[in-house]
Design a protein around this motif. Structure first.
Motif, PDB file in Angstrom:
ATOM      1  N   PHE A 111       0.764  -1.267   0.225  1.00 37.64           N
ATOM      2  CA  PHE A 111      -0.124   0.037   0.007  1.00 37.64           C
ATOM      3  C   PHE A 111       0.864   1.417  -0.088  1.00 37.64           C
ATOM      4  N   SER A 112       2.252   1.109  -0.346  1.00 39.29           N
ATOM      5  CA  SER A 112       3.154   2.229  -0.043  1.00 39.29           C
ATOM      6  C   SER A 112       2.888   3.151  -1.333  1.00 39.29           C
ATOM      7  N   GLY A 113       2.166   2.831  -2.342  1.00 44.48           N
ATOM      8  CA  GLY A 113       2.079   3.765  -3.536  1.00 44.48           C
ATOM      9  C   GLY A 113       1.455   3.169  -4.574  1.00 44.48           C
ATOM     10  N   PRO A 114       0.818   3.823  -5.426  1.00 43.01           N
ATOM     11  CA  PRO A 114       0.093   3.278  -6.748  1.00 43.01           C
ATOM     12  C   PRO A 114       0.888   3.143  -8.104  1.00 43.01           C
ATOM     13  N   GLY A 115       2.308   3.437  -7.672  1.00 45.71           N
ATOM     14  CA  GLY A 115       3.130   3.714  -8.978  1.00 45.71           C
ATOM     15  C   GLY A 115       2.950   4.849  -9.682  1.00 45.71           C
ATOM     16  N   LEU A 116       3.012   4.670 -11.196  1.00 41.11           N
ATOM     17  CA  LEU A 116       2.793   5.773 -11.990  1.00 41.11           C
ATOM     18  C   LEU A 116       1.348   5.980 -12.311  1.00 41.11           C
ATOM     19  N   VAL A 117       0.825   7.214 -12.235  1.00 44.14           N
ATOM     20  CA  VAL A 117      -0.541   7.195 -12.486  1.00 44.14           C
ATOM     21  C   VAL A 117      -0.459   8.747 -13.354  1.00 44.14           C
ATOM     22  N   ASN A 118      -0.887   8.655 -14.562  1.00 43.64           N
ATOM     23  CA  ASN A 118      -0.874   9.640 -15.564  1.00 43.64           C
ATOM     24  C   ASN A 118       0.525  10.341 -15.912  1.00 43.64           C
ATOM     25  N   GLY A 119       1.562   9.350 -15.564  1.00 39.70           N
ATOM     26  CA  GLY A 119       2.957   9.751 -15.692  1.00 39.70           C
ATOM     27  C   GLY A 119       3.469  10.520 -14.603  1.00 39.70           C
ATOM     28  N   LYS A 120       2.638  10.452 -13.418  1.00 43.20           N
ATOM     29  CA  LYS A 120       3.017  11.152 -12.027  1.00 43.20           C
ATOM     30  C   LYS A 120       3.551  10.051 -11.126  1.00 43.20           C
ATOM     31  N   PRO A 121       4.683   9.936 -10.495  1.00 38.58           N
ATOM     32  CA  PRO A 121       4.916   9.028  -9.311  1.00 38.58           C
ATOM     33  C   PRO A 121       3.939   9.368  -8.078  1.00 38.58           C
ATOM     34  N   MET A 122       3.416   8.420  -7.563  1.00 37.21           N
ATOM     35  CA  MET A 122       2.582   8.684  -6.587  1.00 37.21           C
ATOM     36  C   MET A 122       3.176   8.022  -5.217  1.00 37.21           C
ATOM     37  N   THR A 123       2.875   8.686  -4.089  1.00 33.33           N
ATOM     38  CA  THR A 123       2.950   8.172  -2.690  1.00 33.33           C
ATOM     39  C   THR A 123       1.686   7.680  -2.269  1.00 33.33           C
ATOM     40  N   SER A 124       1.892   6.926  -1.079  1.00 30.61           N
ATOM     41  CA  SER A 124       0.552   6.731  -0.326  1.00 30.61           C
ATOM     42  C   SER A 124      -0.073   7.552   0.478  1.00 30.61           C
ATOM     43  N   LYS A 125      -1.325   7.210   1.072  1.00 31.17           N
ATOM     44  CA  LYS A 125      -2.074   8.277   2.155  1.00 31.17           C
ATOM     45  C   LYS A 125      -0.957   8.809   3.254  1.00 31.17           C
ATOM     46  N   GLU A 126      -1.049   9.792   3.676  1.00 33.41           N
ATOM     47  CA  GLU A 126      -0.113  10.406   4.601  1.00 33.41           C
ATOM     48  C   GLU A 126      -0.547   9.511   5.920  1.00 33.41           C
ATOM     49  N   HIS A 127      -1.689   9.313   6.315  1.00 35.85           N
ATOM     50  CA  HIS A 127      -1.858   8.478   7.573  1.00 35.85           C
ATOM     51  C   HIS A 127      -1.480   7.220   7.752  1.00 35.85           C
ATOM     52  N   TYR A 128      -0.517   6.612   6.476  1.00 33.87           N
ATOM     53  CA  TYR A 128       0.177   5.615   6.735  1.00 33.87           C
ATOM     54  C   TYR A 128       1.537   5.752   7.119  1.00 33.87           C
ATOM     55  N   SER A 129       1.922   7.120   7.063  1.00 38.89           N
ATOM     56  CA  SER A 129       3.503   7.321   7.236  1.00 38.89           C
ATOM     57  C   SER A 129       3.904   6.742   8.511  1.00 38.89           C
ATOM     58  N   SER A 130       3.309   6.256   9.449  1.00 41.97           N
ATOM     59  CA  SER A 130       3.990   5.916  10.879  1.00 41.97           C
ATOM     60  C   SER A 130       4.465   4.510  10.683  1.00 41.97           C
ATOM     61  N   ILE A 131       3.669   3.754   9.703  1.00 39.90           N
ATOM     62  CA  ILE A 131       4.185   2.447   9.317  1.00 39.90           C
ATOM     63  C   ILE A 131       4.725   2.007   8.152  1.00 39.90           C
ATOM     64  N   LEU A 132       4.887   3.178   7.235  1.00 40.69           N
ATOM     65  CA  LEU A 132       5.464   2.727   5.825  1.00 40.69           C
ATOM     66  C   LEU A 132       7.002   2.847   5.997  1.00 40.69           C
ATOM     67  N   TYR A 133       7.643   1.915   5.481  1.00 40.46           N
ATOM     68  CA  TYR A 133       9.001   1.457   5.389  1.00 40.46           C
ATOM     69  C   TYR A 133       9.554   2.710   4.257  1.00 40.46           C
TER      70      TYR A 133
END
Length: 570
Positions: free
Chosen positions: A401-423
Motif C-alpha cells: 500500500f506504499s503507493g500506486p506507482g505511476l498515475v498519468n505519468g506522475k509518481p504517487m506515494t501513499s496516503k499520509e496517515h500510513y506514514s507511521s508504518i511505511l518503510y
C-alpha cells in the motif's frame, strides 16, 4: 454355456502351468589387467550397458558377477590407456593387456614458465580448452570453470550485469581472509585478471594445485596458480570464425508475499495484541478487500511492477587466424551486452552492461632460430546501475500500500496517515534519482623474444619478455530529484468530513510536491594505473632415452604506478 467357460478356464490354467520360465543365471568372471610394465592397479572393469563394475586390485586382479549371455561385453578402461571392449563368448577367465594412448600422453600442458608432456607430469595439474569454456556462455569466463576443474571452487555473490566476477579458490580457503586465499593468476606469463576476457581468445586455462607444481612461484603460489594461455596463429590458410549467442536471464523463484488486505489484517492484529490503536480502519479494510480504489488504496506487488519477466544477454565474436612459416597471426574482436531485470520507465535508471574485447597476437620468425612474439589486447567495459543500491532489499520489504506507482505519468506515494508504518516506496527512491556509469578501459602490450641455441647444444634456449599494462576508469554519478504526488479525497480538500460508510464518492488527485525539485547534479571520479613487467630466462630441456631433464634459470621483476584520482563535480 457354463460348461464351456469351465473348460476354457481349465485349459488356461494348464497352459500357464506349462509356460517355460526364463531365469537369467549369473556367472562370476575373473581376470588380470596389465600393461607392458606389469599389473595395472585401479583399472575399471564394467559390464557394458550397465553400472555393474569393479576395479582391479594391487595385483591387477578382478572378480565380477555378470549376466551369462552371449551378448554380454565387458569394458576395461584406465587413464592414459586405450579403452578395451571384450565379449564373454562363454569364457570366465581373462588376461587383459592395455595399450598406452600415445596421443593423450604426448599432449602438452602449460606448466610454470613453460610446457610439459602429460606423460612426464608429476604435479597436480588440471586444464580446460576453448570448447569447454564456450559450452557455457557466461559473461565472466571465470564462472565457466565451475565444475570443470577438480579442486577449484568459485563463489558468485552477484548477478548484476557487469558485476558477476566470482571469488575463486583452489583447494579451499587456506588463509585467514578470502583475499589472502586468492590464487595467483597469469595471462601469457604476466600477472593479470582474466575474468572479463572473451572466451574465444583463450586457448587453455591450467590450474596448478599442489606444491610440486607451484614451487617455482614461491610463496606467491601458496594458494594455487591459474595460467591462462591465449590463442595464436598457425602456419595455415586464413580461417575466419564468427560466433553469436543470445540468452535469457530470469529470476528462478520469488518468495511469495501477502496481498494488501492480508497485510492490513495481520498488522491490526499485531497492534491489538500490543494494546495499541488499529492503524487500518474498517473502511480501509473494505477498500483493500474490494480493490475498487487502486489509487487511494493501492495493492501493488512491487516485484511484478518493477522487475521484468526476462532480460537479454548477447555475445558476439569475430576472429581471424592463419599465417605462413615466417609470420603467424590471430586477431579477435568481441562484444557483450547484458540487460538488467529492472524496468526502465523512461528514466534510464536501470542496470546495463556493455563490453568490448580486442586482441592481436603476432608471431614472427626472424630467423630459423629466432622468434619475436607481439601481443596487444584490451577490454572496454561500460557498466550502469541505479544510485539506489538497495533496490532488491527494498522490493522485498516494502508494503503493497506504499503507493500506486505511476498515475498519468506522475509518481504517487501513499496516503499520509500510513506514514507511521511505511518503510519506503521502492519506486520513488529508485526512478528519477539518477544512475552511475563506470567505464573501465584496460590495455596490455606484450613483447617476447625467443632465441633457440640448438647450435650450441640441443634443447638450450634463452628468452626475453617485456609487458606494459595500463588501466583507466571513469565513474560518473548523475543524481536527480523528481516531483512526487500524494492523492487526496475531494472531501478532504473542501473541509467536509468523509462518510466512511458511503462507497459512492469522488476524488481528485492533488499535486503536492513532497520535496524541493532541486537542480540535477553530477560527479565524476577518474582513476588510472599502470605497471610493467620484465622477464629473462635460460632453459635446457633434453630427453635421454627414457629420461627427461629440465633446467630453468629465470629472473623477473615488475613495477606498479598509481596515478592520482581526479574528482569533478557539476
Amino acid at each position: 454355456m457354463i460348461k464351456d467357460r469351465l473348460k476354457i478356464a481349465l485349459w488356461l490354467s494348464i497352459g500357464m502351468f506349462f509356460v517355460p520360465t526364463i531365469v537369467w543365471a549369473q556367472v562370476i568372471i575373473t581376470g588380470t589387467v596389465s600393461d607392458s610394465y606389469g599389473p595395472v592397479i585401479g583399472a575399471n572393469i564394467i559390464e557394458k550397458g550397465t553400472t555393474n563394475g569393479v576395479i582391479s586390485d594391487i595385483n591387477g586382479d578382478f572378480k565380477l558377477q555378470v549376466s551369462n549371455t552371449k551378448k554380454t561385453i565387458i569394458k576395461v578402461s584406465y587413464v592414459g590407456y586405450k579403452d578395451k571392449e571384450i565379449p564373454l563368448n562363454g569364457k570366465v577367465k581373462f588376461h587383459i593387456n592395455l595399450e598406452e594412448d600415445s596421443e593423450t600422453l604426448q599432449e602438452v600442458t602449460v606448466v610454470a614458465y613453460g610446457i610439459q608432456k602429460k606423460e612426464t607430469l608429476t604435479g597436480a595439474i588440471s586444464s580446460v580448452k576453448t570448447d569447454a569454456l564456450l559450452a557455457s556462455p557466461n559473461a565472466s569466463v571465470a564462472n565457466s570453470l565451475a565444475g570443470k576443474i577438480t579442486g577449484l571452487s568459485s563463489v558468485q555473490n552477484s548477478g548484476q550485469p557487469g558485476a558477476e566476477d566470482p571469488k575463486i579458490f583452489v583447494r579451499g580457503v587456506g588463509s585467514l581472509t578470502e583475499g589472502g586465499a586468492a590464487p595467483l593468476t597469469l595471462v601469457d606469463g604476466v600477472e593479470r585478471n582474466f575474468y572479463q576476457m572473451d572466451p574465444n581468445e583463450i586457448e587453455s586455462i591450467t590450474v596448478l594445485k599442489d606444491a610440486s607444481a607451484t614451487a617455482v612461484f614461491g610463496v606467491r603460489g601458496a594458494n594455487g596458480v591459474i595460467l591462462v594461455t591465449t590463442r595464436r596463429g598457425t602456419d595455415s590458410r586464413a580461417k575466419i570464425s564468427l560466433s553469436s549467442s543470445v540468452g535469457i536471464s530470469q529470476i528462478a523463484q520469488w518468495v511469495e508475499m501477502s496481498d494488501v488486505y492480508t497485510y492490513a489484517q495481520l498488522y491490526n492484529e499485531q497492534e491489538r495484541n500490543d494494546g495499541r490503536e488499529e492503524i487500518f480502519k474498517p473502511y480501509d479494510l473494505d477498500r483493500f478487500e474490494k480493490g475498487d480504489n487502486p489509487i487511494m488504496y493501492p495493492n501493488i506487488n512491487w516485484r511484478d511492477y518493477m522487475v521484468k519477466t526476462a532480460s537479454i544477454q548477447a555475445q558476439h565474436n569475430l576472429n581471424l587466424s592463419g599465417g605462413t612459416d615466417k609470420i603467424r597471426y590471430f586477431v579477435s574482436v568481441g562484444f557483450l551486452y547484458q540487460d538488467g531485470l529492472l524496468k526502465d520507465f523512461g528514466t534510464n535508471d536501470s542496470y546495463k552492461y556493455k563490453r568490448y574485447n580486442y586482441r592481436t597476437n603476432l608471431d614472427y620468425s626472424m630467423t630459423k632460430s629466432t622468434t619475436l612474439k607481439l601481443g596487444i589486447d584490451g577490454i572496454v567495459g561500460d557498466r550502469q546501475e541505479p544510485t539506489n543500491t538497495n533496490i532488491w532489499k527494498d522490493l522485498s520489504i516494502s508494503q503493497p500500500f506504499s503507493g500506486p506507482g505511476l498515475v498519468n505519468g506522475k509518481p504517487m506515494t501513499s496516503k499520509e496517515h500510513y506514514s507511521s508504518i511505511l518503510y519506503r516506496n521502492p519506486f520513488i527512491i529508485t526512478y528519477g534519482k539518477g544512475h552511475s556509469n563506470n567505464v573501465a578501459n584496460t590495455m596490455n602490450l606484450d613483447l617476447h623474444l625467443v632465441q633457440n641455441l640448438n647450435f650450441i647444444t640441443k634443447g638450450l634456449s634463452v628468452e626475453v619478455k617485456g609487458a606494459y599494462n595500463t588501466d583507466y576508469s571513469v565513474i560518473t554519478i548523475r543524481r536527480g530529484n523528481i516531483e512526487t504526488y500524494t492523492p487526496y479525497f475531494e472531501s478532504e480538500i473542501n473541509g467536509s468530513e468523509l462518510n466512511v460508510g458511503d462507497s459512492d464518492f469522488n476524488y481528485n488527485i492533488v499535486h503536492r510536491i513532497s520535496g524541493i525539485n532541486s537542480k540535477d547534479s553530477w560527479e565524476q571520479n577518474n582513476n588510472r594505473g599502470r605497471n610493467w613487467y620484465f622477464e629473462t630466462n635460460a632453459r635446457y630441456n633434453r630427453k635421454f632415452n627414457n629420461h627427461n631433464m629440465g633446467v630453468l634459470s629465470l629472473y623477473n621483476q615488475n613495477k606498479k604506478y598509481y596515478g592520482p584520482c581526479a574528482k569533478v563535480r557539476g
